[in-house]
Scaffold this motif. Structure first.
Motif, PDB file in Angstrom:
ATOM      1  N   ASP A   9       0.826  -1.207   0.000  1.00 43.73           N
ATOM      2  CA  ASP A   9       0.000   0.000   0.000  1.00 43.73           C
ATOM      3  C   ASP A   9       0.868   1.269   0.000  1.00 43.73           C
ATOM      4  O   ASP A   9       2.045   1.237   0.334  1.00 43.73           O
ATOM      5  CB  ASP A   9      -0.903   0.016   1.230  1.00 43.73           C
ATOM      6  N   ASP A  10       0.232   2.375  -0.351  1.00 46.62           N
ATOM      7  CA  ASP A  10       0.782   3.725  -0.174  1.00 46.62           C
ATOM      8  C   ASP A  10       1.915   4.085  -1.137  1.00 46.62           C
ATOM      9  O   ASP A  10       2.741   4.955  -0.837  1.00 46.62           O
ATOM     10  CB  ASP A  10       1.257   3.939   1.273  1.00 46.62           C
ATOM     11  N   LEU A  13       3.331   7.784  -1.495  1.00 45.50           N
ATOM     12  CA  LEU A  13       3.206   8.542  -0.250  1.00 45.50           C
ATOM     13  C   LEU A  13       4.484   9.315   0.055  1.00 45.50           C
ATOM     14  O   LEU A  13       4.453  10.488   0.423  1.00 45.50           O
ATOM     15  CB  LEU A  13       2.886   7.593   0.911  1.00 45.50           C
ATOM     16  N   VAL A  17       8.989   5.187   0.997  1.00 42.45           N
ATOM     17  CA  VAL A  17       7.990   4.140   0.765  1.00 42.45           C
ATOM     18  C   VAL A  17       8.152   3.603  -0.660  1.00 42.45           C
ATOM     19  O   VAL A  17       8.157   2.376  -0.877  1.00 42.45           O
ATOM     20  CB  VAL A  17       6.561   4.678   0.984  1.00 42.45           C
ATOM     21  N   LEU A  36      -1.176   6.092  -4.498  1.00 42.95           N
ATOM     22  CA  LEU A  36      -1.868   7.152  -3.765  1.00 42.95           C
ATOM     23  C   LEU A  36      -1.811   8.436  -4.584  1.00 42.95           C
ATOM     24  O   LEU A  36      -0.749   9.065  -4.705  1.00 42.95           O
ATOM     25  CB  LEU A  36      -1.184   7.328  -2.415  1.00 42.95           C
ATOM     26  N   GLY A  39      -0.332  11.521  -2.949  1.00 39.57           N
ATOM     27  CA  GLY A  39       0.930  11.356  -2.238  1.00 39.57           C
ATOM     28  C   GLY A  39       1.970  12.363  -2.700  1.00 39.57           C
ATOM     29  O   GLY A  39       2.009  12.742  -3.878  1.00 39.57           O
ATOM     30  N   HIS A  60      -5.360   3.584  -4.918  1.00 38.96           N
ATOM     31  CA  HIS A  60      -5.499   3.562  -3.453  1.00 38.96           C
ATOM     32  C   HIS A  60      -6.342   4.769  -3.047  1.00 38.96           C
ATOM     33  O   HIS A  60      -5.834   5.855  -2.786  1.00 38.96           O
ATOM     34  CB  HIS A  60      -4.117   3.615  -2.812  1.00 38.96           C
ATOM     35  N   ALA A  62      -8.100   7.459  -1.128  1.00 35.62           N
ATOM     36  CA  ALA A  62      -7.844   8.039   0.200  1.00 35.62           C
ATOM     37  C   ALA A  62      -8.932   9.035   0.566  1.00 35.62           C
ATOM     38  O   ALA A  62      -9.243   9.941  -0.210  1.00 35.62           O
ATOM     39  CB  ALA A  62      -6.482   8.725   0.219  1.00 35.62           C
ATOM     40  N   GLY A  65      -6.187   9.952   6.568  1.00 32.77           N
ATOM     41  CA  GLY A  65      -4.730   9.834   6.605  1.00 32.77           C
ATOM     42  C   GLY A  65      -3.976  11.139   6.758  1.00 32.77           C
ATOM     43  O   GLY A  65      -2.746  11.157   6.705  1.00 32.77           O
ATOM     44  N   HIS A 131      -7.338   3.474   1.349  1.00 33.35           N
ATOM     45  CA  HIS A 131      -6.521   3.796   2.514  1.00 33.35           C
ATOM     46  C   HIS A 131      -7.371   3.584   3.773  1.00 33.35           C
ATOM     47  O   HIS A 131      -8.469   4.148   3.892  1.00 33.35           O
ATOM     48  CB  HIS A 131      -6.065   5.250   2.400  1.00 33.35           C
ATOM     49  N   HIS A 236       3.191  -2.937   4.054  1.00 31.79           N
ATOM     50  CA  HIS A 236       3.572  -1.517   4.097  1.00 31.79           C
ATOM     51  C   HIS A 236       5.092  -1.407   4.242  1.00 31.79           C
ATOM     52  O   HIS A 236       5.592  -0.973   5.289  1.00 31.79           O
ATOM     53  CB  HIS A 236       2.885  -0.802   5.263  1.00 31.79           C
ATOM     54  N   TYR A 248       5.094  10.546   9.695  1.00 27.12           N
ATOM     55  CA  TYR A 248       3.762   9.976   9.930  1.00 27.12           C
ATOM     56  C   TYR A 248       3.730   9.342  11.319  1.00 27.12           C
ATOM     57  O   TYR A 248       4.648   8.619  11.694  1.00 27.12           O
ATOM     58  CB  TYR A 248       3.427   8.929   8.854  1.00 27.12           C
TER      59      TYR A 248
END
Length: 284
Positions: A9-10, A13, A17, A36, A39, A60, A62, A65, A131, A236, A248
């Motif tokens: 995921d993500d 971002l 990542v 994302l 992101g 993804h 969102a 978040g 998300h 993740h 984060y």
């Protein structure tokens, strides 16, 4: 038949990542990722994805978040805080839903904007997810399905992790959240089926979200090898815990997840148990 989608995921971002996801794909078992649209490292993620055509690419969605929307915040005021970003977590979002503060025309506008931004990259989109799994909430799901079909996206994650699967986790808050979301997800399955949307039969990684160590991953793979069908493991990965957890406040173990995903032990288990690694595009 054991088919396994390992989805990170993500994507987009953060650069760390992105780096973790690509390492997990090229050196490990990641077959799929979820992009994302809002992101901060979106453009970098798109450039990376173009270099790895075997990596499945999902949208993804969102709505939470603490990140900005794709739409101008002034156009989706019921979805953002005074700072112009989404609320931090699904609990805060659900409070807005149940208090009647969510404008669903704004939800539709924002989901369309996110999908369109990713479609415009020219990447082949294999699936859609959300998300913190907000895409399967009863009032959000019909919008997600409508927009998915309009953009010819025919597969979706259903995060229906078995309620009694705890995999070493004993945090009551996490268990309660997973139980509720899994119950809602199970109700999404017949709706997706009626609309011709393909989805995973089994889902893993919610209870271990952000903490998917090699040990936890092996615990999941033991379940995968016991149930024939299509499985997804949500992951993740990242390549710098210090930087990511400074940015984060999720307390994820990004590097430990990456380490498990590129582990020789994990790959041997998959090979020895005849688990086929696929992405959502392979289901269509």
């Amino acid at each position: 038949m054991f088919k396994l989608i390992v989805n990170a995921d993500d994507f987009g971002l953060h650069s760390m990542v992105n780096d973790g996801i690509i390492k997990g794909h090229t050196k490990g078992i990641i077959t799929s990722t979820s992009l994302l649209a809002s992101g901060s490292a979106f453009d970098e993620a798109v450039s990376m994805a173009q270099q790895y055509p075997k990596l499945g690419i999902g949208v993804h969605i969102a709505l939470v978040g603490g990140i900005p929307p794709v739409s101008d915040p002034s156009e989706v005021p019921s979805l953002v805080t005074k700072d112009g970003v989404f609320v931090d977590n699904y609990i805060e979002f659900m409070k807005r839903i149940y208090s009647g503060h969510i404008n669903y025309s704004e939800v539709s506008k924002e989901i369309e904007a996110q999908i369109q931004k990713i479609v415009d990259t020219g990447l082949r989109i294999t699936h859609i997810d959300g998300h913190q799994h907000m895409h399967i909430l009863p009032t959000i799901l019909p919008i997600v399905i409508e927009k998915s079909l309009a953009h010819h996206i025919k597969a979706m994650r259903v995060p229906n992790e078995k309620i009694n699967f705890l995999n070493g986790v004993h945090n009551p808050v996490r268990i309660l959240g997973k139980t509720g979301l899994s119950a809602v997800a199970s109700q999404a399955m017949p709706i997706a089926r009626r609309n011709g949307i393909r989805f995973n039969q089994y889902f893993w990684g919610m209870i271990n979200g952000g903490q998917l160590t090699e040990t936890a991953l092996i615990g999941i793979l033991k379940k995968v090898s016991n149930y024939g069908g299509v499985h997804e493991i949500m992951t993740h990965p990242g390549s710098n815990n210090l930087e990511l957890n400074h940015t984060y406040n999720w307390n994820y173990h990004w590097e430990e997840e990456l380490s498990g995903l590129i582990s020789d032990h994990v790959r041997r288990y998959i090979t020895q148990h005849d688990i086929e690694l696929v992405n959502y595009g392979d289901l269509l």
